[in-house]
Enzyme design. Structure first.
Site, short mmCIF file in Angstrom:
data_model
loop_
_atom_site.label_atom_id
_atom_site.label_comp_id
_atom_site.label_asym_id
_atom_site.label_seq_id
_atom_site.Cartn_x
_atom_site.Cartn_y
_atom_site.Cartn_z
CG ASP A 13 -1.76 -0.99 1.05
OD1 ASP A 13 -1.87 -1.85 0.14
OD2 ASP A 13 -3.09 -1.24 2.59
N GLY A 39 -3.51 -5.42 0.84
CA GLY A 39 -3.56 -6.44 0.12
C GLY A 39 -5.12 -7.47 0.82
CE LYS A 40 -11.37 -4.94 -0.29
NZ LYS A 40 -11.90 -4.63 1.24
CB ALA A 42 -1.91 -9.52 2.86
CG ASN A 180 -19.51 -2.00 1.88
OD1 ASN A 180 -20.59 -1.81 0.85
ND2 ASN A 180 -18.15 -0.95 1.94
CG ASP A 234 -9.15 -6.28 4.55
OD1 ASP A 234 -10.32 -6.54 3.76
OD2 ASP A 234 -8.67 -5.82 3.95
CB SER A 264 -8.37 -2.06 12.90
OG SER A 264 -9.47 -1.03 12.19
#
Length: 282
Positions: A13, A39-40, A42, A180, A234, A264
């Site tokens: 990212d 990455g979604k 990971a 979502n 995630d 998070s």
């Protein structure tokens, strides 16, 4: 606790903070530039591992410096990387624009699209307790993984992001679907048939709606001061997988995942902000 297998994307990212978004042809200044693993797939693997999960990551990286960094990061979280393969493509990249706590993300898949035709997916999935999937790798791989999971009675969690025109027959094979609000509106109605046990509609600060065959139940969120929402979804998925492999009910697992997702958002960075189990207990 059973083994959590994550099949999905591995990215790096590149993020920056903006006061406003640029117009067409306009150049503006950003600040707080960061380069971090993402990455979604990971992200979900790291979220689960930080919460004490026994995690295996299955995915593709490029033969470049970003790929080496991504692999080293997975190793640092004690994630099984036996089935992370290196291919002759660039490692996937995500460009993240942060603005007032919200984010906009552009993904260049790179190696995430370079899955060989023949992979030992059956052996991998047969030994799993739960399977985590997203939509940042070729759909053919995801669909095959779901069919194998059904064969071995392995529950599946599917985050339908980025949202696509998924076949209804595929969605009905998923055990736990986690869209979502926006994604949920784009999915077919009447998903709750066959193997689907619940659709968990994440709503940010408004919590989660649990849709199952008994109706709709709301699980509230936890109020926090949001700094960066990147990776919150995630985190929710990884935490939900940990909770389910720990024997929690769906309702309790969603509450646990809400706690993790809320924490998070209090730090900048998808994986950096993901909490450890001790932080949730505190």
């Amino acid at each position: 606790m059973g083994k959590i297998v994550v099949i999905g994307s591995i990215n790096m990212d590149i993020s920056t903070e903006l006061h406003d978004l640029p117009q067409i042809g306009e150049t503006i200044k950003g600040s707080n530039v960061g380069i971090s693993p993402g990455g979604k797939g990971a992200n979900q693997a790291v979220a689960a591992a930080k919460l004490g999960g026994d995690v295996m990551m299955v995915g593709m990286i490029g033969d470049d410096a970003f790929g080496a960094d991504a692999l080293a990061n997975l190793n640092s979280h004690c994630i099984d990387v036996t089935n992370v393969w290196t291919v002759s493509e660039t490692t996937g990249l995500a460009m993240i624009l942060r603005e007032n706590g919200d984010n906009r993300i552009i993904v260049a898949p790179g190696a995430n699209n370079a899955w060989p035709d023949e992979l030992p997916l059956e052996t991998i999935i047969a030994n799993a307790s739960i399977l985590l999937l997203q939509n940042e790798i070729p759909f053919t791989v995801t669909e095959k993984a779901v069919d194998i999971a059904r064969l071995y009675d392995v529950p599946t969690i599917f985050d339908p992001a980025p949202v696509d025109q998924f076949p209804l027959s595929f969605l009905r094979k998923i055990t736990y679907l986690t869209p979502n609000e926006t994604e949920f509106k784009q999915l077919p109605e009447d998903i709750l048939q066959d193997e689907t046990k619940a659709v968990l509609v994440t709503q940010g600060k408004n919590g989660v709606e649990v849709h199952d065959k008994t109706g709709i139940n709301h699980v509230p969120s936890f109020p926090v001061d949001v700094v960066d929402s990147t990776g919150a979804g995630d985190t929710f998925n990884g935490a939900f997988a940990v909770a389910m492999t720990s024997g929690k009910t769906v309702q309790d697992a969603v509450a646990f995942a809400n706690q993790a997702a809320a924490l998070s958002t209090t730090k900048i960075g998808a994986q950096i902000g993901m909490p450890k189990l001790s932080e949730i207990e505190d």
